[in-house]
Motif scaffolding. Structure first.
Motif: not given
Ligand code: G4F
Length: 327
Positions: A57-75
């Motif tokens: 959720d854009l309103l929840d920074e930790m959810s974004i951090v966790n998501l990026i850590e999980k997916v490890r996107p290049h873009e």
């Protein structure tokens, strides 16, 4: 190595086109979705078994951090926002929280997890608002005319600022209006194409609109996602205007749509003040010269083809719904 992309706003019109485009380029595509009791993936039906949907959720920074850590996107393509301009007067704080601060949350999360991730921010021609020059380019000063436009200006500048402050590969695409058969029915082009189809097929009588004189530079969403991707493939991050360079009025849009189904729009269209805005953006026309030169991008679909494509798609869909109702 397979490239991974994370797309926010993946359930929206542009998200669906972008996911499709990236799959075609061989990407592994992850879409960020909000947790919701009744999740709707209408636009993603044909892609559901080929993309990964993850909660965040854009309103929840930790959810974004966790998501990026999980997916490890290049873009990362940040398309999510409160995108309907009239709603931004009704919910200005929420609009600012997700549309403006949501961008910072993403940029901070990238800094925390992996600064090499390439970031695309969906900026908007609404930032030009009361336009300061014609046509509008990357150097035209902003003068937003809605809480949405103001929030987008923040999102644009915070993207530029993080690029300059932390040397991040962060790009801002200043996209003029982009439409398609997948456009939401509240937006004016789709409201018109849907009404033209329904009136033609006898299931709607009138179409109530607001300002018929407003002019927009309308392009095809399918063309515009190609430009987003191209921005992230360059050697250096930068900002680009994406537009057709043509401006048309809402009235012209109505004429083309109704003309395509052999109806005289004057018999069906009424102006209703509930659709007028507290402050209007009267006329937008973009100069995509930089994108043409540096990205080799240019639009393939133009106004009349775009509107008639939308009317044809709505005719087909409404006919199908009517036939299904009969069974
Ligand atoms: O289709 P619209 O609602 O799009 P708008 O406000 O230009 O914003 C869209 O494009 C932006 C640029 O890409 C995006 F950033 C934004 O998120 C969104 O996708 O309205 C277009 C014009 C306006 O001038 C409006 O006043 O159409 C005029 N209009 C006239 N009657 C109407 C109506 N707009 C809507 N939505 N509904 C009407 O009945």
């Amino acid at each position: 190595m397979t490239q991974r992309a994370l797309v926010t706003g993946v359930t929206g019109q542009v998200g669906a086109y972008l996911a499709d485009f990236l799959l075609g380029k061989g990407y592994e595509v992850y879409g960020m979705i909000r947790r919701s009791a009744n999740e709707e993936f209408e636009r993603l039906e044909h892609l559901r078994d080929r993309i990964h949907l993850e909660h965040g959720d854009l309103l929840d920074e930790m959810s974004i951090v966790n998501l990026i850590e999980k997916v490890r996107p290049h873009e990362i393509y940040n398309l999510a926002a409160q995108t309907f301009v009239p709603t931004s007067w009704l919910q200005p704080v929420l609009t600012g929280d997700c549309t403006a601060l949501g961008v910072t949350r993403f940029l901070e999360a990238i800094r925390k997890v992996d600064e090499s991730i390439r970031f695309y921010q969906a900026s908007s021609s609404e930032m030009f608002g009361a336009v300061q020059e014609e046509p509008q380019s990357e150097t035209t000063p902003f003068y937003p005319r809605s809480p949405y436009g103001v929030a987008k200006v923040y999102g644009h500048w915070i993207t530029v600022n993080y690029r300059e402050s932390y040397d991040m590969f962060a790009c801002s695409g200043i996209l003029f209006n982009h439409e398609s058969p997948l456009r939401g029915k509240d937006f004016v082009t789709r409201k018109i194409s849907d009404a033209a189809a329904r009136i033609k097929l006898g299931v709607q009588k009138k179409l109530k609109l607001g300002n018929l004189d407003a002019q927009r530079d309308w392009g095809y969403a399918g063309d515009y996602v190609r430009a987003m991707w191209l921005m992230l493939q360059q050697d250096e991050p930068d900002d680009y205007v994406i537009a057709t360079g043509e401006s048309h009025s809402v009235r012209e849009c109505v004429e083309v749509a109704f003309g395509h189904v052999d109806l005289d729009w004057n018999d069906y269209v009424e102006v209703d003040s509930q659709f007028l805005r507290p402050a209007e953006v009267h006329r937008l026309r973009g100069d995509a010269g930089k994108a043409r030169e540096k990205l080799g991008w240019q639009p393939e679909v133009h106004f009349t083809e775009l509107i008639t494509m939308m009317v044809d798609a709505d005719l087909e869909r409404v006919r199908f719904e009517l036939e299904s109702d009969d069974e």
